[in-house]
Scaffold this active site. Structure first.
Site, PDB file in Angstrom:
ATOM      1  N   LYS A  71      13.646  12.024 -42.997  1.00 21.86           N
ATOM      2  CA  LYS A  71      14.065  11.354 -41.759  1.00 21.86           C
ATOM      3  C   LYS A  71      12.974  11.515 -40.719  1.00 21.86           C
ATOM      4  O   LYS A  71      12.464  12.617 -40.530  1.00 21.86           O
ATOM      5  CB  LYS A  71      15.359  11.999 -41.231  1.00 21.86           C
ATOM      6  CG  LYS A  71      15.964  11.236 -40.066  1.00 21.86           C
ATOM      7  CD  LYS A  71      16.750  10.061 -40.573  1.00 21.86           C
ATOM      8  CE  LYS A  71      17.199   9.136 -39.469  1.00 21.86           C
ATOM      9  NZ  LYS A  71      16.125   8.255 -38.978  1.00 21.86           N
ATOM     10  N   LYS A  95      13.353  20.521 -37.187  1.00 24.20           N
ATOM     11  CA  LYS A  95      14.308  19.973 -36.217  1.00 24.20           C
ATOM     12  C   LYS A  95      15.655  19.676 -36.885  1.00 24.20           C
ATOM     13  O   LYS A  95      16.713  20.021 -36.363  1.00 24.20           O
ATOM     14  CB  LYS A  95      13.730  18.707 -35.590  1.00 24.20           C
ATOM     15  CG  LYS A  95      14.493  18.190 -34.385  1.00 24.20           C
ATOM     16  CD  LYS A  95      13.862  16.914 -33.844  1.00 24.20           C
ATOM     17  CE  LYS A  95      12.442  17.161 -33.404  1.00 24.20           C
ATOM     18  NZ  LYS A  95      11.835  15.948 -32.799  1.00 24.20           N
ATOM     19  N   LYS A 107       7.570  11.350 -40.983  1.00 24.23           N
ATOM     20  CA  LYS A 107       7.078  10.649 -39.795  1.00 24.23           C
ATOM     21  C   LYS A 107       6.174   9.531 -40.258  1.00 24.23           C
ATOM     22  O   LYS A 107       5.601   9.586 -41.346  1.00 24.23           O
ATOM     23  CB  LYS A 107       6.293  11.601 -38.877  1.00 24.23           C
ATOM     24  CG  LYS A 107       6.321  11.192 -37.420  1.00 24.23           C
ATOM     25  CD  LYS A 107       7.688  11.426 -36.789  1.00 24.23           C
ATOM     26  CE  LYS A 107       7.711  11.080 -35.313  1.00 24.23           C
ATOM     27  NZ  LYS A 107       8.996  11.443 -34.683  1.00 24.23           N
ATOM     28  N   THR A 191      18.463  11.195 -27.303  1.00 28.65           N
ATOM     29  CA  THR A 191      17.494  12.284 -27.107  1.00 28.65           C
ATOM     30  C   THR A 191      17.642  12.879 -25.714  1.00 28.65           C
ATOM     31  O   THR A 191      17.661  14.102 -25.548  1.00 28.65           O
ATOM     32  CB  THR A 191      16.061  11.778 -27.337  1.00 28.65           C
ATOM     33  OG1 THR A 191      15.968  11.186 -28.631  1.00 28.65           O
ATOM     34  CG2 THR A 191      15.061  12.926 -27.259  1.00 28.65           C
ATOM     35  N   SER A 350      20.909   9.703 -34.896  1.00 25.48           N
ATOM     36  CA  SER A 350      20.431   8.931 -36.053  1.00 25.48           C
ATOM     37  C   SER A 350      21.240   9.297 -37.297  1.00 25.48           C
ATOM     38  O   SER A 350      21.590   8.434 -38.105  1.00 25.48           O
ATOM     39  CB  SER A 350      18.946   9.213 -36.309  1.00 25.48           C
ATOM     40  OG  SER A 350      18.125   8.335 -35.571  1.00 25.48           O
TER      41      SER A 350
END
Length: 417
Positions: A71, A95, A107, A191, A350
């Protein structure tokens, strides 16, 4: 922005190594967790509006997938590099683990300047990049999301491209999509809402009162701008803001809704009435209670950390503090809420979006925010408890929690074959 380049991946590895030492990880486990699992580099042509063809370079890195599918966001920026994407993928692993959601870290990014491209050019670039990385993508393998200079529309194009290859719609292959095609309520603000939750938790821990607390925020995009609005609504006095054009400062407080309207109308904060201009570098050193870097990596470094006057630093950006700066802030008694906790609200929602897409059943925004608050609050308390048990700072507490969870999953799964 502060110019003092430190390799983001070197920072990420140094942070991991320190946690690995404290956890007493074996040589084998360190070797596995230090290295990215997969690195895909792609060079692909895009036809520009004037008929020319330009070849762009993009990356997708999966750091670790032992706790679940990969992710992580996709960024479009001239500064994208494989080193940066590797670091961001590793941070995503920790995270996801620190908030205990079943994802691994990934990423992606494309080296481009989207501000110099038309909507059509960005669409063609997005679709071609999605095609290039589709060998990794999928709802059970690798689920991209928006990041710097990407947005719900770009995610819609990428989801559509992936779905065209499959022959049917696969909304769970991408998160951060528009609501009309399987996006989640609350995703755009997620966020920043996570930042709000951990900021309130840090203030409670330190006995701070919102109405008596001053805030400086570097970055006025989706995360920084919404964080400023939410903290202003909480009662905090926002005294400093900045974007790519520079910073603005008013020790008596900035009216955030007015600043947001001005930024929308003028494209930046330059010229905002009732404030004095400051540079982005000066902004970080303003006297305040809470400093929130919400821009790029490497903003607080060994060169300026000693001049940071904030009582608390909330890392809304990824990797805004170098390892050297971290030690200086600790020595000066500054409480740092690390990025892998502070900005995990985005990946948490997400996760909610992915779950909703898989089960074809959607929650209300109130339910989303309630679940987000519960996960972020619980994660802050767990990190605080771990740091107190181990007599260390919150960053190391977060890393000890996250790395131990990933190491446990890796140990249980073993090495194939």
């Amino acid at each position: 922005m502060v110019v003092d380049f430190v390799s983001p991946y070197a920072v990420a590895v140094a942070q991991f190594d320190e946690a690995a030492d404290r956890l007493g990880l074996s040589q084998a486990m360190r070797t596995i967790l230090r290295a990215p699992k997969r690195e895909l580099s792609v060079n692909f042509p895009v036809r520009l509006d004037n008929g020319d063809v330009q070849v762009f370079t993009g990356y997708r890195v999966q750091h670790n997938i032992n706790r679940g599918p990969a992710k992580g966001g996709i960024r479009f920026s001239p500064q994208v590099s494989l080193d940066e994407v590797r670091a961001l993928a590793m941070w995503m692993t920790w995270k996801c683990a620190v908030v205990n959601i079943p994802f691994g870290g990934a990423k992606g990014g494309v080296i481009c300047d989207p501000h110099q491209m038309s909507r059509g050019e960005i669409e063609r670039l997005s679709r071609r990049y999605a095609t290039e990385i589709s060998i990794l993508m999928g709802p059970n393998s690798d689920i991209p999301a928006p990041d710097m200079n990407t947005n719900p529309q770009i995610m819609a194009w990428m989801m559509d491209t992936y779905s065209m290859h499959q022959g049917y719609s696969v909304p769970a292959a991408i998160t951060g999509k528009p609501l009309a095609i399987g996006g989640s309520e609350g995703r755009l603000e997620a966020t920043a809402r996570g930042v709000l939750v951990v900021t309130k938790a840090a203030m409670r821990h330190l006995g701070m009162v919102p109405e008596q607390s001053s805030v400086v925020i570097q970055g006025f995009g989706n995360v920084g701008g919404i964080s400023a609005r939410l903290l202003h609504e909480l009662g905090c006095k926002v005294i400093g803001l900045s974007d790519v054009s520079g910073g603005v400062y008013n020790p008596h407080g900035i009216d955030v809704p007015t600043a947001m309207r001005f930024s929308r109308e003028h494209g930046n904060l330059r010229g905002l009435p009732g404030v004095e201009p400051v540079s982005n570098a000066e902004l970080l050193e303003l006297p305040c209670d809470i400093l929130i870097p919400a821009a790029l990596e490497n903003q607080i470094t060994g060169a300026n950390a000693a001049r940071v006057q904030a009582r608390v630093v909330i890392e809304a950006a990824n990797g805004p503090t170098t390892t050297e700066a971290d030690h200086i802030l600790n020595e000066n008694g500054v409480l740092v809420i690390p990025d892998i906790l502070a900005n995990a609200g985005g990946v948490t929602v997400s996760y909610f979006e992915w779950v909703q897409d898989l089960q074809h059943f959607f929650w209300s925004e109130a339910e989303i925010n309630q679940r987000l608050d519960a996960i972020m609050s619980r994660s802050f308390e767990a990190v605080l408890q771990k740091s107190q048990e181990q007599e260390t700072n919150l960053r190391m507490g977060a890393y000890l929690l996250a790395v131990s969870r990933v190491a446990e999953a890796t140990e249980l799964r073993g090495i194939y074959p």
